[in-house]
Scaffold this active site. Structure first.
Site, mmCIF file in Angstrom:
data_model
loop_
_atom_site.group_PDB
_atom_site.id
_atom_site.type_symbol
_atom_site.label_atom_id
_atom_site.label_comp_id
_atom_site.label_asym_id
_atom_site.label_seq_id
_atom_site.Cartn_x
_atom_site.Cartn_y
_atom_site.Cartn_z
ATOM 1 C CG HIS A 1 -3.527 4.638 64.644
ATOM 2 N ND1 HIS A 1 -3.595 3.567 65.582
ATOM 3 C CD2 HIS A 1 -3.746 5.596 65.832
ATOM 4 C CE1 HIS A 1 -3.806 3.820 66.728
ATOM 5 N NE2 HIS A 1 -4.036 4.777 67.029
ATOM 6 C CB ALA A 2 -0.621 10.009 63.605
#
Length: 133
Positions: free
Chosen positions: A50-51
């Protein structure tokens, strides 16, 4: 865009062992609002994926080893976390994946923000679209 980077923390020690001190805004470039750690991961586990739109992170393997791959949207970089006094700083809007955990790995994570599920980007296509705007 700011890039991820390795940061080596000062070690203080003698024949009795070592002490590593990490202070917010001195050793990490943000105020620490959340701390968690990852342990018991299988070697072939892929964590993260994820970011974050707002959060910055410092990842430190305080025991064992692991690797971190970051994706900036147009290039990637990989870091080996194999020393308890070295961490990788990950700025906001950088995709992160942690992998290749040793059996005794304990990955400590320091965060600049409290948990907010709405600031996570968990779809890589959405991340690429946002980061490359």
């Amino acid at each position: 865009m700011r890039k991820a980077k390795l940061i080596e923390f000062p070690q203080h020690g003698d024949e009795k062992g070592y002490l590593v001190v990490i202070e917010e805004k001195l050793d990490v470039p943000f105020e620490i609002k959340r701390v968690f750690y990852i342990y018991g991961s299988q070697r072939d586990a892929l964590r993260g994926k994820h970011a974050n739109r707002k959060s910055e992170f410092m990842l430190i393997n305080v025991s064992g080893t692991s690797k971190v791959r970051v994706d900036y949207g147009n290039s990637t970089e990989e870091f080996d976390l194999n020393r308890a006094h070295v961490g990788v700083y990950i700025p906001k809007m950088v995709w992160k994946e942690m992998f290749d955990f040793s059996e005794d790995s304990v990955l400590l994570v320091l965060c600049s923000e409290l948990y907010d599920p709405d600031e996570y980007i968990r779809d890589k296509a959405v991340y690429y679209s946002e980061v490359n705007q």
